[in-house]
Design an enzyme around this catalytic site. Structure first.
Site, PDB file in Angstrom:
ATOM      1  N   ARG A 165       0.815  -1.235   0.000  1.00  0.00           N
ATOM      2  CA  ARG A 165       0.000   0.000   0.000  1.00  0.00           C
ATOM      3  C   ARG A 165       0.842   1.275   0.000  1.00  0.00           C
ATOM      4  NH1 ARG A 165      -4.131  -2.967  -1.680  1.00  0.00           N
ATOM      5  NH2 ARG A 165      -5.248  -4.088  -0.070  1.00  0.00           N
ATOM      6  N   ASN A 215      -0.803  -1.273  -7.233  1.00  0.00           N
ATOM      7  CA  ASN A 215      -2.150  -0.674  -7.214  1.00  0.00           C
ATOM      8  C   ASN A 215      -2.296   0.234  -5.997  1.00  0.00           C
ATOM      9  OD1 ASN A 215      -2.187  -2.926  -5.488  1.00  0.00           O
ATOM     10  ND2 ASN A 215      -4.345  -3.335  -5.812  1.00  0.00           N
ATOM     11  N   ASP A 226      -2.359  -5.694 -11.315  1.00  0.00           N
ATOM     12  CA  ASP A 226      -3.120  -6.509 -10.353  1.00  0.00           C
ATOM     13  C   ASP A 226      -4.148  -5.686  -9.587  1.00  0.00           C
ATOM     14  OD1 ASP A 226      -3.777  -8.913  -8.866  1.00  0.00           O
ATOM     15  OD2 ASP A 226      -2.895  -7.868  -7.163  1.00  0.00           O
ATOM     16  N   HIS A 274      -2.634 -15.694  -8.524  1.00  0.00           N
ATOM     17  CA  HIS A 274      -3.757 -16.215  -7.732  1.00  0.00           C
ATOM     18  C   HIS A 274      -4.794 -17.058  -8.485  1.00  0.00           C
ATOM     19  CE1 HIS A 274      -5.569 -12.551  -9.290  1.00  0.00           C
ATOM     20  NE2 HIS A 274      -5.143 -11.759  -8.336  1.00  0.00           N
ATOM     21  N   ASP A 290      -0.850 -12.824  -1.705  1.00  0.00           N
ATOM     22  CA  ASP A 290      -1.807 -11.767  -2.064  1.00  0.00           C
ATOM     23  C   ASP A 290      -2.230 -11.016  -0.789  1.00  0.00           C
ATOM     24  OD1 ASP A 290      -3.475 -10.030  -3.355  1.00  0.00           O
ATOM     25  OD2 ASP A 290      -4.842 -11.545  -4.154  1.00  0.00           O
ATOM     26  N   HIS A 333      -6.634  -4.166   4.628  1.00  0.00           N
ATOM     27  CA  HIS A 333      -7.594  -3.052   4.538  1.00  0.00           C
ATOM     28  C   HIS A 333      -7.895  -2.580   5.958  1.00  0.00           C
ATOM     29  CE1 HIS A 333      -8.337  -3.481   0.265  1.00  0.00           C
ATOM     30  NE2 HIS A 333      -8.493  -4.776   0.417  1.00  0.00           N
ATOM     31  N   PHE A 359     -12.171  -6.007  -1.655  1.00  0.00           N
ATOM     32  CA  PHE A 359     -11.681  -7.383  -1.713  1.00  0.00           C
ATOM     33  C   PHE A 359     -10.330  -7.467  -1.000  1.00  0.00           C
ATOM     34  CE2 PHE A 359     -14.294  -7.175  -5.626  1.00  0.00           C
ATOM     35  CZ  PHE A 359     -14.983  -8.379  -5.553  1.00  0.00           C
ATOM     36  N   GLY A 360     -10.073  -8.550  -0.305  1.00  0.00           N
ATOM     37  CA  GLY A 360      -8.707  -8.758   0.207  1.00  0.00           C
ATOM     38  C   GLY A 360      -8.643  -9.427   1.560  1.00  0.00           C
TER      39      GLY A 360
HETATM   40  O1  DOR Z   1      -8.584  -9.538  -3.025  1.00  0.00           O
HETATM   41  C1  DOR Z   1      -7.823  -8.795  -3.653  1.00  0.00           C
HETATM   42  N1  DOR Z   1      -7.313  -7.679  -3.097  1.00  0.00           N
HETATM   43  N2  DOR Z   1      -7.521  -9.102  -4.927  1.00  0.00           N
HETATM   44  C2  DOR Z   1      -6.820  -8.267  -5.711  1.00  0.00           C
HETATM   45  O2  DOR Z   1      -6.612  -8.599  -6.856  1.00  0.00           O
HETATM   46  C3  DOR Z   1      -6.367  -6.961  -5.185  1.00  0.00           C
HETATM   47  C4  DOR Z   1      -6.257  -6.970  -3.720  1.00  0.00           C
HETATM   48  C5  DOR Z   1      -6.110  -5.582  -3.106  1.00  0.00           C
HETATM   49  O3  DOR Z   1      -5.289  -4.803  -3.623  1.00  0.00           O
HETATM   50  O4  DOR Z   1      -6.773  -5.294  -2.116  1.00  0.00           O
END
Ligand code: DOR
Length: 442
Positions: free
Chosen positions: A79, A109, A167, A247, A322, A326, A340-341
């Site tokens: 991040r 990203n 990604d 993934h 991965d 968050h 997502f994550g």
């Molecule tokens: O679950 C995910 N989170 N998949 C991804 O491809 C990106 C990632 C994120 O950057 O939070």
């Protein structure tokens, strides 16, 4: 001058050399100086380690612990820059160390997206200042990851980017993806692909199947992934550019990978610990808690088994976390709105040890191989092996004492994990980078 390190009587596994057994390791000036069954009385060391000054030599009594080359994770969202509320260079690399990882590849990203050489340099220089493990940088494939214009791959490469990826999303335009693969081939670099066909994933939030129907959540069909995977494999074949499929989560993707490798495509693939260990059934347990929300989503048991089998066969080359931290606020939103994550660095090894190795589905040496020497090979990184002269990046794990996953104890800012409350074994108890202790449990 850095202190010497003497790790005594660990159970070492080194898939590269085939070494497996009780081992002493002596580290001098950051590199492995000697490996032997027992170094007492050898290489200038005394019979009794207590005779050494702790100021000169750190002695670690590691009887009963597993010693591996430092783990390497090619899929980490640190991040950085810009999203300090989710993770920072300090917290992310401390989380890596706590998980036994000594090298990580951080993905672009971010805010802003790492699509300019100055940003690659900025992340690398921040890493020099603040990171406790070795940090490598992947830059984006397209400007702003918008999928419209290629990023300056040559300049990014010269600034230190080791790979390229958008990604978080796929490179939607196949022609642009082909161009990226062609440039990457000339630069000797790899494109890491998040293969997905958005026309099918749409606004889905979990795997499309019975559980999604029962919970009334919009599903992402397996086809959304395998269509993207097949497309990207075809593009790698056509261009000769090196493609790494990130993934993978479905049995169809595994078959596409098998086909691509049989065709001689320049491809490799990864799988995450959560896709190897968990299925969409996890959503029944956690209901609408978005701790299970991840892209690609947790799939069916048949998919999970196909992934484990592909890993065992060596069809899937590496395991990568991965790690996607968050903030609590973001993951407290509704299932539809939450990002997502899964925060994965600190549970990866224990989860895989407990669910795959202990029940006998995967050999311990194969698990270690997919987390060390294979990721090192993929990006041409040093390390990943226990050999004299190699960097002394080392990890120690306790395979015997059970512990309960408590995200509140994570070094990562991301507490988002569906493993909360699970009893696992295989916790990392010590991590060394260039012979320097960067993590010790307790
Ligand atoms: O679950 C995910 N989170 N998949 C991804 O491809 C990106 C990632 C994120 O950057 O939070």
């Amino acid at each position: 001058m850095s202190k010497a390190l003497w790790i005594r009587q660990a159970y070492a596994i080194d898939p590269q050399s085939g070494r497996e057994g009780t081992t002493d390791i002596l580290v001098e000036k950051g590199v492995i100086a000697a490996i032997d069954g027992d170094l007492s009385g050898k290489r200038g060391l005394p019979e009794d380690p207590k005779a050494l000054s702790p100021l000169k030599v750190q002695v670690v009594e590691a009887e009963g612990l597993l010693l591996t080359p430092g783990l390497i994770d090619l899929h980490v969202h640190l991040r950085v820059p810009g999203q300090v509320h989710k993770e920072t260079m300090e917290t992310g690399t401390r989380a890596a160390a706590a998980g036994g990882f000594t090298q990580i590849l951080t993905l672009p990203n971010t805010q802003p997206v790492i699509d300019r050489p100055e940003l690659v340099e900025e992340v690398l220089s921040l890493a020099k200042e603040k990171a406790v493990v070795r940090v490598h940088v992947a830059a984006s494939v397209t400007l702003g990851q918008r999928g419209e214009t290629l990023a300056p791959l040559g300049r990014l490469s010269r600034a230190g980017a080791l790979a390229f990826t958008d990604d978080g999303r796929p490179v939607r335009d196949p022609f642009l993806m082909a161009m990226a693969l062609t440039y990457a081939r000339h630069l000797g670099k790899v494109i890491l692909s998040h293969s997905e066909e958005p026309a099918f994933s749409r606004d889905g939030v979990c795997h499309q199947g019975k559980v999604a129907l029962r919970l009334g959540l919009k599903g992402i069909p397996s086809l959304a992934e395998s269509l993207g995977v097949m497309r990207d494999i075809q593009l790698a074949l056509a261009t000769g550019g090196r493609l790494h499929l990130m993934h993978l989560s479905t049995k169809e993707s595994v078959e596409a990978l098998r086909w691509g490798k049989a065709m001689g495509a320049p491809i490799t693939a990864e799988v995450t610990p959560h896709h190897l260990a968990l299925t969409t059934e996890e959503l029944e347990r956690w209901r609408y808690d978005p701790c299970t929300k991840v892209n690609p989503p947790l799939r069916e048991e048949e998919d999970r088994q196909a992934l484990v089998e592909a890993l065992r066969e060596g069809l899937i080359d590496i395991i990568a976390t991965d790690h996607a931290p968050h903030s609590r606020e973001e993951k407290s939103l509704s299932y539809e709105e939450a990002p997502f994550g899964i925060s994965g660095l600190e549970t990866a090894f224990p989860l895989l040890y407990e669910t795959l190795v202990r029940p006998g589905h995967l050999k311990l040496t194969d698990l270690v191989r997919r987390l060390t020497v294979e990721p090192a090979r993929l990006l041409g990184l040093p390390g990943g092996k226990l050999l004299e002269g190699e960097p002394a990046d080392l990890s120690l794990f306790d395979l015997h004492t059970p512990f309960v996953v408590d995200p509140e104890t994570f070094q990562s800012k991301g507490k988002n994990t569906p493993l909360k409350g699970r009893e696992l074994r295989g916790r990392c108890v010590g991590t060394f980078v260039a012979g320097k202790e960067v993590w010790r449990l307790g």
